[in-house]
Design an enzyme around this catalytic site. Structure first.
Site, mmCIF file in Angstrom:
data_model
loop_
_atom_site.group_PDB
_atom_site.id
_atom_site.type_symbol
_atom_site.label_atom_id
_atom_site.label_comp_id
_atom_site.label_asym_id
_atom_site.label_seq_id
_atom_site.Cartn_x
_atom_site.Cartn_y
_atom_site.Cartn_z
ATOM 1 C CE LYS A 71 -1.091 -9.867 -2.490
ATOM 2 N NZ LYS A 71 -0.382 -8.862 -1.687
ATOM 3 C CG ASN A 72 2.644 -10.891 -2.349
ATOM 4 O OD1 ASN A 72 2.364 -9.708 -2.509
ATOM 5 N ND2 ASN A 72 2.568 -11.673 -1.409
ATOM 6 N NE ARG A 81 3.875 -4.700 5.766
ATOM 7 C CZ ARG A 81 4.882 -3.964 7.040
ATOM 8 N NH1 ARG A 81 4.359 -2.970 6.975
ATOM 9 N NH2 ARG A 81 5.721 -3.841 6.566
ATOM 10 C CB CYS A 92 -1.589 -5.576 6.176
ATOM 11 S SG CYS A 92 -1.921 -7.293 4.997
ATOM 12 N NE ARG A 134 2.528 -6.620 7.829
ATOM 13 C CZ ARG A 134 2.023 -7.368 6.578
ATOM 14 N NH1 ARG A 134 0.464 -7.173 6.547
ATOM 15 N NH2 ARG A 134 3.192 -7.634 6.023
ATOM 16 N N PRO A 135 5.011 -2.859 11.694
ATOM 17 C CG PRO A 135 6.639 -4.130 12.901
ATOM 18 C CD PRO A 135 5.146 -4.177 12.303
ATOM 19 C CB ILE A 136 7.503 0.622 8.501
ATOM 20 C CG1 ILE A 136 7.282 2.235 9.967
ATOM 21 C CG2 ILE A 136 6.159 0.488 7.808
ATOM 22 C CD1 ILE A 136 7.218 3.427 8.648
ATOM 23 C CG ASP A 137 11.493 -1.678 13.371
ATOM 24 O OD1 ASP A 137 10.870 -2.106 12.343
ATOM 25 O OD2 ASP A 137 12.309 -2.576 13.945
ATOM 26 C CG ASP A 181 1.841 -14.974 2.263
ATOM 27 O OD1 ASP A 181 2.088 -13.829 1.131
ATOM 28 O OD2 ASP A 181 1.535 -14.611 3.346
ATOM 29 C CB ILE A 237 5.293 -15.141 9.847
ATOM 30 C CG1 ILE A 237 6.261 -15.755 9.024
ATOM 31 C CG2 ILE A 237 5.304 -13.495 9.438
ATOM 32 C CD1 ILE A 237 7.580 -15.812 9.134
ATOM 33 N NE ARG A 279 -4.760 -6.876 -0.682
ATOM 34 C CZ ARG A 279 -4.463 -6.958 0.857
ATOM 35 N NH1 ARG A 279 -5.188 -7.784 1.477
ATOM 36 N NH2 ARG A 279 -3.327 -6.579 0.614
HETATM 37 C C1 EPZ Z 1 5.383 -9.999 2.209
HETATM 38 O O1 EPZ Z 1 5.163 -8.685 3.535
HETATM 39 C C2 EPZ Z 1 4.179 -10.075 1.815
HETATM 40 N N1 EPZ Z 1 3.716 -8.627 1.340
HETATM 41 C C3 EPZ Z 1 2.758 -10.395 2.693
HETATM 42 O O2 EPZ Z 1 2.361 -11.335 2.192
HETATM 43 C C4 EPZ Z 1 4.436 -12.149 2.935
HETATM 44 O O3 EPZ Z 1 3.102 -12.716 4.040
HETATM 45 C C5 EPZ Z 1 5.192 -11.542 4.058
HETATM 46 O O4 EPZ Z 1 6.421 -10.663 2.983
HETATM 47 C C6 EPZ Z 1 5.680 -13.016 4.359
HETATM 48 O O5 EPZ Z 1 6.127 -13.540 3.440
HETATM 49 C C7 EPZ Z 1 4.152 -8.866 0.058
HETATM 50 O O6 EPZ Z 1 5.138 -8.759 -0.528
HETATM 51 C C8 EPZ Z 1 4.029 -7.001 -0.699
HETATM 52 P P1 EPZ Z 1 6.859 -7.550 7.262
HETATM 53 P P2 EPZ Z 1 6.165 -8.161 4.037
HETATM 54 O O7 EPZ Z 1 5.368 -7.116 7.025
HETATM 55 O O8 EPZ Z 1 7.471 -8.224 3.249
HETATM 56 C C9 EPZ Z 1 7.725 -8.057 10.823
HETATM 57 C C10 EPZ Z 1 -0.630 -11.881 1.255
HETATM 58 O O9 EPZ Z 1 -0.795 -11.965 1.765
HETATM 59 N N2 EPZ Z 1 8.877 -6.260 10.453
HETATM 60 O O10 EPZ Z 1 8.106 -7.416 6.464
HETATM 61 O O11 EPZ Z 1 5.515 -6.589 4.068
HETATM 62 C C11 EPZ Z 1 7.054 -8.219 11.126
HETATM 63 O O12 EPZ Z 1 5.949 -7.555 12.102
HETATM 64 C C12 EPZ Z 1 0.385 -10.659 2.255
HETATM 65 O O13 EPZ Z 1 0.378 -10.977 0.043
HETATM 66 C C13 EPZ Z 1 9.182 -5.416 11.307
HETATM 67 O O14 EPZ Z 1 9.366 -5.695 12.278
HETATM 68 O O15 EPZ Z 1 6.782 -8.710 5.092
HETATM 69 C C14 EPZ Z 1 6.528 -9.526 10.289
HETATM 70 O O16 EPZ Z 1 7.147 -10.369 11.432
HETATM 71 C C15 EPZ Z 1 0.310 -10.574 3.437
HETATM 72 N N3 EPZ Z 1 9.621 -4.413 10.766
HETATM 73 C C16 EPZ Z 1 7.639 -9.850 9.550
HETATM 74 O O17 EPZ Z 1 8.548 -8.575 9.693
HETATM 75 C C17 EPZ Z 1 9.389 -3.987 9.883
HETATM 76 O O18 EPZ Z 1 9.781 -2.680 9.385
HETATM 77 C C18 EPZ Z 1 7.249 -10.285 7.970
HETATM 78 O O19 EPZ Z 1 6.929 -8.993 7.523
HETATM 79 C C19 EPZ Z 1 9.513 -4.796 8.692
HETATM 80 C C20 EPZ Z 1 8.311 -6.127 9.787
#
Ligand code: EPZ
Length: 421
Positions: A23-24, A94, A118, A125-128, A309, A331, A402
């Site tokens: 999926k990812n 997301r 999510c 969830r942040p996107i900073d 995960d 995480i 999903r």
């Molecule tokens: C990917 O999410 C996966 N999703 C997630 O799988 C997986 O759990 C995660 O990586 C960790 O391995 C996809 O690939 C679509 P993040 P990702 O939001 O990259 C912080 C599943 O179950 N962060 O970057 O979106 C955030 O708060 C999903 O299949 C910021 O601070 O993970 C977290 O602590 C769930 N600012 C950490 O980074 C940002 O702008 C990782 O979360 C973005 C993230």
């Protein structure tokens, strides 16, 4: 009427189960299509809701996704429609944030609401990390009431250090930098296999990316990208989930086919400590019933550490292991909240804080009426229901389907008594 799973627990589970495309990894190829006007052939695509959403998003942005036979599709460029990301889609998943960079790189602008989809992160969830990265590459970022408008005449290469390791952040900025002017160096990158697979594909269509799979990735911008073929890697989270199911059921031999065991080393070292009887082949894993299963704690960590995960499924396994152990989820802030549902089923779990639970086992689990809180907790509840005594109902199954293709049929293939109604 919302559909639910009905599961009669305690059945013997044995036989073979094949792993679908990750999926990812699959979700990331659709945003890449915005970066080229050539066709992209995608193979081993999992048939899951999130992929359907990603295809809808791409169609809304002017591309056609043509379904071919089996698990293949071809993405065809039709017209560059530089429009805002449709809010109803952005709120559903997301990974929609992945489309922002390519839109910025090819249209010079992108507008979207804060992504939803999510519940495992505290709040939205942040996107900073994405916004800071785009700004470093020369984009103007304007935000008003959780709505973002980004503009950039021409993105330029930049040095970017990720404050937190983010998989989609790494993938999005790596992809976007391919068409920027000059060189981009990304540091403190995610090293998941999906990142390396994406870089390999991008290089196959003309990008210049070095270092994917390590913490530092170097991208030299190019003028344009071509078309090609993307064979999605097997889903390591699905493979790990079914291996844990086999270890939790512990009453039959289960063979997991079409997987990449080398992507799950953190799980196998834990299986050794628990005493699980398993055997790794090149593209498959055999799990046999084990005499003893000792409790062994985990601390989730970015790849190659123990995958967050897989934490929910592993937590269920630990309710059946001998002794006490600590599960430390580093995480996400809300990914352990589902353990309250396991307690209702009879598990002995104490939550020390939102990131840590102590599990005392083994305890018998009993069927209950439950609702799936998120994707990975949902499949963990399915595992708990399959090993529990009696009948379990699980609602909100969108949060399971999903991410797991045809899960009812595939579990029935192992002898599970599960129906969707
Ligand atoms: C990917 O999410 C996966 N999703 C997630 O799988 C997986 O759990 C995660 O990586 C960790 O391995 C996809 O690939 C679509 P993040 P990702 O939001 O990259 C912080 C599943 O179950 N962060 O970057 O979106 C955030 O708060 C999903 O299949 C910021 O601070 O993970 C977290 O602590 C769930 N600012 C950490 O980074 C940002 O702008 C990782 O979360 C973005 C993230």
């Amino acid at each position: 009427m919302e559909q639910k799973f009905i599961i009669e627990g305690g059945r013997q589970l044995a036989g073979e189960i094949g792993i679908k495309g990750a999926k990812n990894a699959a979700l990331k190829i659709f945003p890449v299509a915005l970066m080229t006007e050539e066709p992209i052939l995608v193979k081993n695509l999992p048939e899951i809701e999130d992929v359907a959403r990603a295809q809808e998003m791409l169609a809304a942005l002017g591309h056609n996704v043509k379904k071919l036979s089996g698990d293949a599709c071809e993405i065809q460029y039709q017209s560059k429609r530089c429009v805002n990301l449709p809010a109803e889609l952005v709120n559903k998943f997301r990974a929609s944030i992945m489309f922002v960079g390519p839109l910025l790189a090819t249209c010079g602008e992108a507008e979207f609401p804060h992504p939803g989809g999510c519940v495992i992160g505290a709040g939205t969830r942040p996107i900073d990390e994405f916004l800071d990265g785009f700004a470093k590459m020369g984009a103007e970022v304007a935000e008003k009431e959780n709505h973002y408008r980004l503009t950039a005449k021409k993105l330029k290469g930049a040095d970017i250090f990720f404050k937190k390791i983010t998989v989609t952040g790494t993938e999005c900025l790596m992809t976007t930098a391919c068409l920027a002017d000059g060189t981009t160096i990304l540091k403190n990158c995610a090293m998941e296999p999906e990142v390396s697979a994406l870089a390999e594909f991008l290089n196959s269509i003309g990008a210049k990316i070095d270092g994917a799979g390590t913490s530092t990735i170097r991208i030299t911008g190019v003028k344009k990208l071509g078309g090609g073929e993307y064979n999605i890697i097997p889903d390591r989270i699905e493979a790990g989930t079914f291996a844990i199911l086999a270890a939790a059921a512990n009453n039959g031999e289960i063979v997991i086919q079409n997987c990449r065991p080398e992507h799950l080393e953190a799980l196998w070292v834990n299986f050794d400590k628990i005493g699980i009887d398993y055997n790794l082949e090149k593209n498959s894993v055999v799990i046999k019933p084990s005499k003893k299963r000792l409790a062994y704690g985990i601390k989730t960590h970015e790849y190659p550490g123990f995958a967050t995960d897989l934490q929910s499924a592993y937590t269920v396994l630990m309710t059946q292991a001998q002794g006490s152990c600590l599960i430390h989820e580093t995480i996400y802030d809300r990914r352990l909240l589902f353990t309250d549902l396991l307690t209702q089923m009879g598990a002995n779990i104490i939550m020390s804080d939102p990131h840590r639970v102590v599990i005392n086992g083994p305890t018998k689990l009993y069927g209950r009426k439950l609702v799936s809180p998120d994707l990975r907790a949902g499949i963990a509840l399915v595992i708990a229901a399959l090993i529990a005594e009696g009948k379990t109902e699980i609602g909100n199954i969108y949060q399971i389907e999903r991410g797991y293709e045809n899960i009812v049929e595939r579990l029935r293939g192992l002898g599970a008594e599960i129906t969707k109604m």
